[in-house]
Write a protein that holds these residues in place. Sequence first.
Motif, PDB file in Angstrom:
ATOM      1  N   ALA A  97      -3.746 -21.740   6.178  1.00 25.59           N
ATOM      2  CA  ALA A  97      -2.497 -21.515   5.446  1.00 25.59           C
ATOM      3  C   ALA A  97      -2.753 -20.742   4.160  1.00 25.59           C
ATOM      4  O   ALA A  97      -2.003 -19.830   3.797  1.00 25.59           O
ATOM      5  CB  ALA A  97      -1.820 -22.847   5.133  1.00 25.59           C
ATOM      6  N   ASN A  98      -3.819 -21.102   3.451  1.00 30.35           N
ATOM      7  CA  ASN A  98      -4.156 -20.393   2.217  1.00 30.35           C
ATOM      8  C   ASN A  98      -4.522 -18.938   2.498  1.00 30.35           C
ATOM      9  O   ASN A  98      -4.117 -18.032   1.771  1.00 30.35           O
ATOM     10  CB  ASN A  98      -5.332 -21.086   1.514  1.00 30.35           C
ATOM     11  N   VAL A  99      -5.306 -18.732   3.549  1.00 32.66           N
ATOM     12  CA  VAL A  99      -5.720 -17.376   3.911  1.00 32.66           C
ATOM     13  C   VAL A  99      -4.505 -16.531   4.291  1.00 32.66           C
ATOM     14  O   VAL A  99      -4.364 -15.377   3.844  1.00 32.66           O
ATOM     15  CB  VAL A  99      -6.725 -17.400   5.075  1.00 32.66           C
ATOM     16  N   ALA A 100      -3.611 -17.094   5.095  1.00 31.13           N
ATOM     17  CA  ALA A 100      -2.423 -16.361   5.531  1.00 31.13           C
ATOM     18  C   ALA A 100      -1.546 -15.989   4.339  1.00 31.13           C
ATOM     19  O   ALA A 100      -1.040 -14.862   4.246  1.00 31.13           O
ATOM     20  CB  ALA A 100      -1.629 -17.200   6.525  1.00 31.13           C
ATOM     21  N   PHE A 101      -1.370 -16.936   3.418  1.00 27.91           N
ATOM     22  CA  PHE A 101      -0.512 -16.686   2.265  1.00 27.91           C
ATOM     23  C   PHE A 101      -1.108 -15.636   1.331  1.00 27.91           C
ATOM     24  O   PHE A 101      -0.457 -14.662   0.958  1.00 27.91           O
ATOM     25  CB  PHE A 101      -0.267 -17.977   1.496  1.00 27.91           C
ATOM     26  N   ILE A 102      -2.382 -15.816   0.960  1.00 24.38           N
ATOM     27  CA  ILE A 102      -2.997 -14.916  -0.025  1.00 24.38           C
ATOM     28  C   ILE A 102      -3.163 -13.511   0.544  1.00 24.38           C
ATOM     29  O   ILE A 102      -2.866 -12.515  -0.122  1.00 24.38           O
ATOM     30  CB  ILE A 102      -4.353 -15.471  -0.505  1.00 24.38           C
ATOM     31  N   SER A 103      -3.632 -13.400   1.791  1.00 24.33           N
ATOM     32  CA  SER A 103      -3.786 -12.065   2.375  1.00 24.33           C
ATOM     33  C   SER A 103      -2.428 -11.387   2.549  1.00 24.33           C
ATOM     34  O   SER A 103      -2.321 -10.157   2.456  1.00 24.33           O
ATOM     35  CB  SER A 103      -4.530 -12.137   3.711  1.00 24.33           C
ATOM     36  N   GLY A 104      -1.390 -12.190   2.776  1.00 28.01           N
ATOM     37  CA  GLY A 104      -0.038 -11.643   2.890  1.00 28.01           C
ATOM     38  C   GLY A 104       0.509 -11.116   1.577  1.00 28.01           C
ATOM     39  O   GLY A 104       1.495 -10.359   1.560  1.00 28.01           O
ATOM     40  N   LEU A 105      -0.129 -11.489   0.473  1.00 28.50           N
ATOM     41  CA  LEU A 105       0.315 -11.021  -0.842  1.00 28.50           C
ATOM     42  C   LEU A 105      -0.010  -9.544  -1.077  1.00 28.50           C
ATOM     43  O   LEU A 105       0.241  -9.020  -2.169  1.00 28.50           O
ATOM     44  CB  LEU A 105      -0.306 -11.873  -1.949  1.00 28.50           C
ATOM     45  N   ASN A 106      -0.551  -8.874  -0.065  1.00 31.23           N
ATOM     46  CA  ASN A 106      -0.693  -7.417  -0.184  1.00 31.23           C
ATOM     47  C   ASN A 106       0.654  -6.766  -0.458  1.00 31.23           C
ATOM     48  O   ASN A 106       0.713  -5.668  -1.021  1.00 31.23           O
ATOM     49  CB  ASN A 106      -1.333  -6.832   1.076  1.00 31.23           C
ATOM     50  N   VAL A 107       1.739  -7.448  -0.076  1.00 30.90           N
ATOM     51  CA  VAL A 107       3.073  -6.914  -0.316  1.00 30.90           C
ATOM     52  C   VAL A 107       3.350  -6.768  -1.811  1.00 30.90           C
ATOM     53  O   VAL A 107       4.118  -5.893  -2.230  1.00 30.90           O
ATOM     54  CB  VAL A 107       4.140  -7.814   0.363  1.00 30.90           C
ATOM     55  N   VAL A 108       2.702  -7.593  -2.630  1.00 33.62           N
ATOM     56  CA  VAL A 108       2.850  -7.483  -4.080  1.00 33.62           C
ATOM     57  C   VAL A 108       1.964  -6.366  -4.635  1.00 33.62           C
ATOM     58  O   VAL A 108       2.324  -5.667  -5.589  1.00 33.62           O
ATOM     59  CB  VAL A 108       2.470  -8.810  -4.765  1.00 33.62           C
ATOM     60  N   ILE A 109       0.811  -6.175  -4.021  1.00 27.08           N
ATOM     61  CA  ILE A 109      -0.172  -5.202  -4.518  1.00 27.08           C
ATOM     62  C   ILE A 109       0.251  -3.773  -4.221  1.00 27.08           C
ATOM     63  O   ILE A 109       0.008  -2.857  -5.022  1.00 27.08           O
ATOM     64  CB  ILE A 109      -1.552  -5.502  -3.911  1.00 27.08           C
ATOM     65  N   VAL A 110       0.903  -3.557  -3.083  1.00 27.80           N
ATOM     66  CA  VAL A 110       1.250  -2.205  -2.644  1.00 27.80           C
ATOM     67  C   VAL A 110       2.024  -1.397  -3.697  1.00 27.80           C
ATOM     68  O   VAL A 110       1.676  -0.243  -3.964  1.00 27.80           O
ATOM     69  CB  VAL A 110       2.026  -2.249  -1.307  1.00 27.80           C
ATOM     70  N   PRO A 111       3.079  -1.954  -4.332  1.00 27.18           N
ATOM     71  CA  PRO A 111       3.803  -1.143  -5.330  1.00 27.18           C
ATOM     72  C   PRO A 111       2.914  -0.660  -6.468  1.00 27.18           C
ATOM     73  O   PRO A 111       3.080   0.470  -6.957  1.00 27.18           O
ATOM     74  CB  PRO A 111       4.881  -2.109  -5.852  1.00 27.18           C
ATOM     75  N   PHE A 112       1.973  -1.496  -6.896  1.00 27.11           N
ATOM     76  CA  PHE A 112       1.079  -1.102  -7.987  1.00 27.11           C
ATOM     77  C   PHE A 112       0.093  -0.018  -7.544  1.00 27.11           C
ATOM     78  O   PHE A 112      -0.231   0.891  -8.314  1.00 27.11           O
ATOM     79  CB  PHE A 112       0.336  -2.329  -8.514  1.00 27.11           C
ATOM     80  N   VAL A 113      -0.377  -0.107  -6.294  1.00 26.66           N
ATOM     81  CA  VAL A 113      -1.268   0.922  -5.763  1.00 26.66           C
ATOM     82  C   VAL A 113      -0.521   2.253  -5.651  1.00 26.66           C
ATOM     83  O   VAL A 113      -1.050   3.321  -5.998  1.00 26.66           O
ATOM     84  CB  VAL A 113      -1.836   0.505  -4.390  1.00 26.66           C
ATOM     85  N   VAL A 114       0.722   2.183  -5.163  1.00 30.53           N
ATOM     86  CA  VAL A 114       1.549   3.387  -5.041  1.00 30.53           C
ATOM     87  C   VAL A 114       1.724   4.054  -6.397  1.00 30.53           C
ATOM     88  O   VAL A 114       1.568   5.277  -6.542  1.00 30.53           O
ATOM     89  CB  VAL A 114       2.923   3.046  -4.429  1.00 30.53           C
ATOM     90  N   TYR A 115       2.040   3.257  -7.407  1.00 23.76           N
ATOM     91  CA  TYR A 115       2.260   3.829  -8.741  1.00 23.76           C
ATOM     92  C   TYR A 115       0.952   4.333  -9.358  1.00 23.76           C
ATOM     93  O   TYR A 115       0.914   5.411  -9.961  1.00 23.76           O
ATOM     94  CB  TYR A 115       2.904   2.799  -9.672  1.00 23.76           C
ATOM     95  N   ALA A 116      -0.132   3.571  -9.190  1.00 22.27           N
ATOM     96  CA  ALA A 116      -1.407   3.929  -9.811  1.00 22.27           C
ATOM     97  C   ALA A 116      -1.956   5.241  -9.262  1.00 22.27           C
ATOM     98  O   ALA A 116      -2.492   6.067 -10.018  1.00 22.27           O
ATOM     99  CB  ALA A 116      -2.423   2.814  -9.606  1.00 22.27           C
ATOM    100  N   PHE A 117      -1.811   5.464  -7.946  1.00 24.54           N
ATOM    101  CA  PHE A 117      -2.414   6.647  -7.333  1.00 24.54           C
ATOM    102  C   PHE A 117      -1.440   7.815  -7.178  1.00 24.54           C
ATOM    103  O   PHE A 117      -1.858   8.974  -7.199  1.00 24.54           O
ATOM    104  CB  PHE A 117      -2.992   6.295  -5.960  1.00 24.54           C
ATOM    105  N   PHE A 118      -0.152   7.516  -7.017  1.00 25.10           N
ATOM    106  CA  PHE A 118       0.800   8.587  -6.710  1.00 25.10           C
ATOM    107  C   PHE A 118       1.968   8.665  -7.687  1.00 25.10           C
ATOM    108  O   PHE A 118       2.833   9.517  -7.529  1.00 25.10           O
ATOM    109  CB  PHE A 118       1.322   8.417  -5.275  1.00 25.10           C
ATOM    110  N   ARG A 119       2.008   7.744  -8.676  1.00 30.46           N
ATOM    111  CA  ARG A 119       3.028   7.755  -9.722  1.00 30.46           C
ATOM    112  C   ARG A 119       4.450   7.743  -9.161  1.00 30.46           C
ATOM    113  O   ARG A 119       5.364   8.352  -9.718  1.00 30.46           O
ATOM    114  CB  ARG A 119       2.841   8.969 -10.635  1.00 30.46           C
ATOM    115  N   GLU A 120       4.631   7.052  -8.041  1.00 35.94           N
ATOM    116  CA  GLU A 120       5.969   6.939  -7.454  1.00 35.94           C
ATOM    117  C   GLU A 120       6.665   5.684  -7.974  1.00 35.94           C
ATOM    118  O   GLU A 120       6.087   4.601  -7.979  1.00 35.94           O
ATOM    119  CB  GLU A 120       5.877   6.876  -5.922  1.00 35.94           C
ATOM    120  N   ARG A 121       7.901   5.852  -8.419  1.00 37.90           N
ATOM    121  CA  ARG A 121       8.668   4.713  -8.912  1.00 37.90           C
ATOM    122  C   ARG A 121       9.220   3.890  -7.741  1.00 37.90           C
ATOM    123  O   ARG A 121       9.581   4.434  -6.697  1.00 37.90           O
ATOM    124  CB  ARG A 121       9.818   5.185  -9.798  1.00 37.90           C
TER     125      ARG A 121
END
Length: 302
Positions: A97-121
Amino acid sequence: MLRNLSTKETYADLALIATAIVWGATFLPMATATQTNGVFTLLFWRFLIACFIMAFIAFKFDKKFDINSIKYGLILGVILFFGFASQTFAFKFAQSANVAFISGLNVVIVPFVVYAFFRERISIYAYIGVALGCIGLYFLSDPSVSFGKGEALSIVCAFAWAFHIVFTSFYAKKCELFTLLATQFGVIIVLSAIFAFAFEDGITPNLDYAFYKAMVISILFATIFGFIMQATMLKLTTPVKAALIFTLEPVSAGVLGYFAGGEMFGVWQILGALIILAGILISEIGTILQKNSCAKTQAVHV
């Protein structure tokens, strides 16, 4: 023009929903196969066969030999393998359950990666969808409050999935698609073989029914269909919405596990699944409203 783009994005999102459902449906047969075969042995044979198929498709349908497809495929292959490997080892040290939840948190990381590398709002609707996706994942997974090696590896996995989604979205627009995928699969073959010899008994599989079933389902549906859909549709939609849609994977896995595997799927899991669906709908509807608003604004100026 905007209406056509919006329609294409909607179709792309629907295709990614189908992809997430297919990926989630492979969890049960792959989990069953790991009872008699090593994880890296399974990954080796899954991607070996898939690589041959994808290479044939690339030879037939890619327009040219593109060195960028090889270069980007190598990068994506390493990222993808780290996602598989870190998640696999996380299960040895933490509750699923912990693994599924934490690995699923990539959904939170994606917007920051998008902004950091491509400056997309990122739109406010996407942020609302992401927040609901995280809440839904929490209820769906029901993780415990603890942190150790498994949780740390799950964080590595979350970052790997996030980077893979974002970079696939970027690279797929710049190179030959099938060569890109075949190269990714080749990287995973090599690294899986190394890990199989290091941590398991090599790459010789136990040829039982569970192995054959897992191979057929994972190769044809999860790997060939799934990765072609992911790379193709990420050309038409945003990485943030794709990451949100992929939170449906554990929903699909849970439903199949309930009906086919005799696993529990209680009230909290159902609530989590509904919250995830609400997040996806808000993100999708918000995108349409936003683009319609832009179209009206352009019409007024004209």
